[in-house]
Design a protein around this motif. Structure first.
Motif, PDB file in Angstrom:
ATOM      1  N   GLN A 167     -34.974 -19.762  22.927  1.00 49.07           N
ATOM      2  CA  GLN A 167     -34.191 -19.029  21.228  1.00 49.07           C
ATOM      3  C   GLN A 167     -32.914 -18.151  22.180  1.00 49.07           C
ATOM      4  O   GLN A 167     -32.099 -18.630  21.550  1.00 49.07           O
ATOM      5  CB  GLN A 167     -34.624 -18.620  20.593  1.00 49.07           C
ATOM      6  CG  GLN A 167     -36.126 -18.571  20.065  1.00 49.07           C
ATOM      7  CD  GLN A 167     -37.285 -18.227  19.531  1.00 49.07           C
ATOM      8  OE1 GLN A 167     -37.533 -16.825  19.935  1.00 49.07           O
ATOM      9  NE2 GLN A 167     -37.496 -18.196  18.048  1.00 49.07           N
ATOM     10  N   ILE A 168     -33.276 -17.845  23.427  1.00 49.80           N
ATOM     11  CA  ILE A 168     -32.158 -16.708  23.809  1.00 49.80           C
ATOM     12  C   ILE A 168     -30.916 -18.285  23.994  1.00 49.80           C
ATOM     13  O   ILE A 168     -29.709 -18.046  24.086  1.00 49.80           O
ATOM     14  CB  ILE A 168     -32.585 -16.294  24.930  1.00 49.80           C
ATOM     15  CG1 ILE A 168     -33.771 -15.415  24.284  1.00 49.80           C
ATOM     16  CG2 ILE A 168     -31.218 -15.757  25.684  1.00 49.80           C
ATOM     17  CD1 ILE A 168     -34.266 -14.003  25.204  1.00 49.80           C
ATOM     18  N   ILE A 169     -31.356 -19.670  24.964  1.00 51.71           N
ATOM     19  CA  ILE A 169     -30.434 -20.102  25.716  1.00 51.71           C
ATOM     20  C   ILE A 169     -29.511 -21.186  24.100  1.00 51.71           C
ATOM     21  O   ILE A 169     -28.211 -20.507  24.059  1.00 51.71           O
ATOM     22  CB  ILE A 169     -30.725 -21.167  26.225  1.00 51.71           C
ATOM     23  CG1 ILE A 169     -31.774 -20.488  27.430  1.00 51.71           C
ATOM     24  CG2 ILE A 169     -29.949 -22.164  26.916  1.00 51.71           C
ATOM     25  CD1 ILE A 169     -31.990 -21.547  28.533  1.00 51.71           C
ATOM     26  N   GLU A 170     -30.153 -20.948  23.525  1.00 49.24           N
ATOM     27  CA  GLU A 170     -29.277 -21.631  22.073  1.00 49.24           C
ATOM     28  C   GLU A 170     -28.681 -20.820  21.389  1.00 49.24           C
ATOM     29  O   GLU A 170     -27.942 -20.776  20.987  1.00 49.24           O
ATOM     30  CB  GLU A 170     -31.158 -22.210  21.165  1.00 49.24           C
ATOM     31  CG  GLU A 170     -30.037 -22.820  19.683  1.00 49.24           C
ATOM     32  CD  GLU A 170     -31.881 -23.650  18.847  1.00 49.24           C
ATOM     33  OE1 GLU A 170     -31.777 -22.667  17.662  1.00 49.24           O
ATOM     34  OE2 GLU A 170     -32.760 -24.346  19.431  1.00 49.24           O
ATOM     35  N   ASN A 171     -28.968 -19.413  21.017  1.00 43.88           N
ATOM     36  CA  ASN A 171     -28.321 -18.234  20.745  1.00 43.88           C
ATOM     37  C   ASN A 171     -26.815 -18.281  21.295  1.00 43.88           C
ATOM     38  O   ASN A 171     -25.747 -17.903  20.749  1.00 43.88           O
ATOM     39  CB  ASN A 171     -28.579 -17.138  20.883  1.00 43.88           C
ATOM     40  CG  ASN A 171     -30.089 -17.071  19.623  1.00 43.88           C
ATOM     41  OD1 ASN A 171     -29.657 -18.084  18.459  1.00 43.88           O
ATOM     42  ND2 ASN A 171     -30.659 -16.321  19.458  1.00 43.88           N
ATOM     43  N   SER A 172     -27.535 -18.679  23.112  1.00 39.57           N
ATOM     44  CA  SER A 172     -26.383 -18.378  23.604  1.00 39.57           C
ATOM     45  C   SER A 172     -25.468 -19.293  23.298  1.00 39.57           C
ATOM     46  O   SER A 172     -23.866 -19.139  23.382  1.00 39.57           O
ATOM     47  CB  SER A 172     -26.420 -17.954  25.354  1.00 39.57           C
ATOM     48  OG  SER A 172     -26.975 -19.454  26.137  1.00 39.57           O
ATOM     49  N   HIS A 173     -25.592 -21.056  23.233  1.00 39.63           N
ATOM     50  CA  HIS A 173     -24.533 -21.760  23.392  1.00 39.63           C
ATOM     51  C   HIS A 173     -24.123 -21.610  22.027  1.00 39.63           C
ATOM     52  O   HIS A 173     -23.081 -22.385  21.705  1.00 39.63           O
ATOM     53  CB  HIS A 173     -25.379 -23.349  23.334  1.00 39.63           C
ATOM     54  CG  HIS A 173     -26.513 -23.625  24.215  1.00 39.63           C
ATOM     55  ND1 HIS A 173     -25.389 -23.379  25.519  1.00 39.63           N
ATOM     56  CD2 HIS A 173     -27.250 -23.927  24.835  1.00 39.63           C
ATOM     57  CE1 HIS A 173     -26.053 -23.594  26.962  1.00 39.63           C
ATOM     58  NE2 HIS A 173     -27.241 -24.019  25.898  1.00 39.63           N
ATOM     59  N   ARG A 174     -24.789 -21.413  21.358  1.00 37.79           N
ATOM     60  CA  ARG A 174     -24.150 -21.125  19.359  1.00 37.79           C
ATOM     61  C   ARG A 174     -22.791 -19.849  19.617  1.00 37.79           C
ATOM     62  O   ARG A 174     -21.445 -20.056  19.488  1.00 37.79           O
ATOM     63  CB  ARG A 174     -25.085 -20.721  18.520  1.00 37.79           C
ATOM     64  CG  ARG A 174     -24.673 -20.694  17.673  1.00 37.79           C
ATOM     65  CD  ARG A 174     -25.440 -19.950  16.154  1.00 37.79           C
ATOM     66  NE  ARG A 174     -26.622 -21.059  16.259  1.00 37.79           N
ATOM     67  CZ  ARG A 174     -27.969 -21.398  16.530  1.00 37.79           C
ATOM     68  NH1 ARG A 174     -28.359 -19.867  16.887  1.00 37.79           N
ATOM     69  NH2 ARG A 174     -28.808 -22.191  16.483  1.00 37.79           N
ATOM     70  N   GLN A 175     -23.031 -19.273  19.748  1.00 41.08           N
ATOM     71  CA  GLN A 175     -22.206 -18.380  20.261  1.00 41.08           C
ATOM     72  C   GLN A 175     -20.872 -18.219  21.540  1.00 41.08           C
ATOM     73  O   GLN A 175     -19.824 -18.045  20.734  1.00 41.08           O
ATOM     74  CB  GLN A 175     -22.936 -16.684  20.983  1.00 41.08           C
ATOM     75  CG  GLN A 175     -23.793 -16.205  20.020  1.00 41.08           C
ATOM     76  CD  GLN A 175     -24.469 -14.840  20.169  1.00 41.08           C
ATOM     77  OE1 GLN A 175     -24.481 -14.793  21.969  1.00 41.08           O
ATOM     78  NE2 GLN A 175     -25.100 -13.908  19.335  1.00 41.08           N
ATOM     79  N   THR A 176     -21.043 -19.108  22.344  1.00 40.18           N
ATOM     80  CA  THR A 176     -19.414 -19.566  22.998  1.00 40.18           C
ATOM     81  C   THR A 176     -19.444 -20.757  21.882  1.00 40.18           C
ATOM     82  O   THR A 176     -17.676 -20.603  22.452  1.00 40.18           O
ATOM     83  CB  THR A 176     -20.582 -20.336  24.236  1.00 40.18           C
ATOM     84  OG1 THR A 176     -21.477 -20.903  24.339  1.00 40.18           O
ATOM     85  CG2 THR A 176     -21.203 -18.996  25.472  1.00 40.18           C
ATOM     86  N   ALA A 177     -19.905 -21.722  21.689  1.00 36.81           N
ATOM     87  CA  ALA A 177     -19.893 -22.496  20.788  1.00 36.81           C
ATOM     88  C   ALA A 177     -18.330 -22.144  20.017  1.00 36.81           C
ATOM     89  O   ALA A 177     -17.158 -21.996  19.116  1.00 36.81           O
ATOM     90  CB  ALA A 177     -20.196 -23.597  20.380  1.00 36.81           C
ATOM     91  N   GLU A 178     -18.841 -20.813  19.337  1.00 35.69           N
ATOM     92  CA  GLU A 178     -17.940 -19.890  18.236  1.00 35.69           C
ATOM     93  C   GLU A 178     -17.038 -19.612  18.452  1.00 35.69           C
ATOM     94  O   GLU A 178     -15.611 -18.788  18.103  1.00 35.69           O
ATOM     95  CB  GLU A 178     -19.075 -18.887  16.999  1.00 35.69           C
ATOM     96  CG  GLU A 178     -20.226 -19.718  16.518  1.00 35.69           C
ATOM     97  CD  GLU A 178     -21.447 -19.078  16.260  1.00 35.69           C
ATOM     98  OE1 GLU A 178     -20.989 -18.137  16.029  1.00 35.69           O
ATOM     99  OE2 GLU A 178     -22.141 -19.459  15.097  1.00 35.69           O
ATOM    100  N   VAL A 179     -17.216 -19.064  19.716  1.00 37.43           N
ATOM    101  CA  VAL A 179     -16.627 -17.778  20.695  1.00 37.43           C
ATOM    102  C   VAL A 179     -15.170 -18.587  21.073  1.00 37.43           C
ATOM    103  O   VAL A 179     -13.580 -18.705  21.155  1.00 37.43           O
ATOM    104  CB  VAL A 179     -16.615 -17.388  21.491  1.00 37.43           C
ATOM    105  CG1 VAL A 179     -15.145 -16.327  22.983  1.00 37.43           C
ATOM    106  CG2 VAL A 179     -17.716 -16.000  20.990  1.00 37.43           C
ATOM    107  N   VAL A 180     -15.483 -20.395  21.995  1.00 39.21           N
ATOM    108  CA  VAL A 180     -14.367 -20.588  22.633  1.00 39.21           C
ATOM    109  C   VAL A 180     -13.560 -21.588  21.484  1.00 39.21           C
ATOM    110  O   VAL A 180     -12.241 -21.648  21.862  1.00 39.21           O
ATOM    111  CB  VAL A 180     -15.328 -21.997  23.631  1.00 39.21           C
ATOM    112  CG1 VAL A 180     -14.603 -23.318  24.288  1.00 39.21           C
ATOM    113  CG2 VAL A 180     -16.508 -20.438  24.392  1.00 39.21           C
TER     114      VAL A 180
END
Length: 176
Positions: A39-52
């Motif tokens: 879940q932590i990795i999935e959230n980080s992927h989601r956040q990086t996609a939204e930020v980048v």
């Protein structure tokens, strides 16, 4: 009179509660639930996609000819090598049927996988369709810090409906 009433009431109350066992107190502390690593990795992927990836940013892309782009610090010969087929993509991503938010997440995950696995080239198939992903994909890729260059894919990798992406992977000596 109050004393008699209290005594009578207390005696009746004790009769009513005779045979009742007290509840065992649970010692639960209300903390936020512990998230799993997945879940932590999935959230980080989601956040990086939204930020980048921004939909507002417009990089300088060619208006004529095949879709191509390279970072300022990357030699234009690398784009030519992509076009010639010197790089063989190890990962393929098919974006057919995805929404823009899903596509952003998948692209970010693909680039991170390429960096982790030390794979310098990947292929992203966006398809023809309505052209929304075909228009947005180069804009998103130009924003990602790990993308060195991209070029329209050869016929064997999808032609006009795909892009070959050159990813900046660390040398084995530079890996952490």
């Amino acid at each position: 009179m109050n004393k008699e009433f209290d005594d009578n009431g207390a005696a009746e109350f004790e009769k009513l509660l005779q045979g009742v066992k007290p509840l065992a107190q649970d010692k639960l502390h209300f903390r936020p639930p512990v998230k799993s690593r997945k879940q932590i990795i999935e959230n980080s992927h989601r956040q990086t996609a939204e930020v980048v990836f921004s939909d507002i940013y417009q990089p300088l892309l060619p208006s004529e000819g095949p879709m191509r782009w390279n970072r300022e610090d990357v030699d234009p010969v690398e784009v030519k090598r992509l076009r010639r087929g010197d790089y063989v993509p190890e990962y393929l991503l098919d974006l057919h049927g995805m929404r823009q938010t899903e596509a952003k997440r998948e692209i970010s995950a693909l680039i991170q996988a390429c960096v982790r696995q030390n794979s310098p080239c990947c292929c992203i198939m966006h398809g023809h369709g309505t052209g929304i992903l075909k228009q947005q994909l180069p804009i998103w890729l130009a924003q990602h810090p790990d993308v060195k260059a991209f070029h329209k894919a050869n016929k064997e990798w999808g032609g006009d409906a795909a892009l070959l992406v050159l990813v900046d992977v660390a040398e084995p000596t530079q890996k952490r």
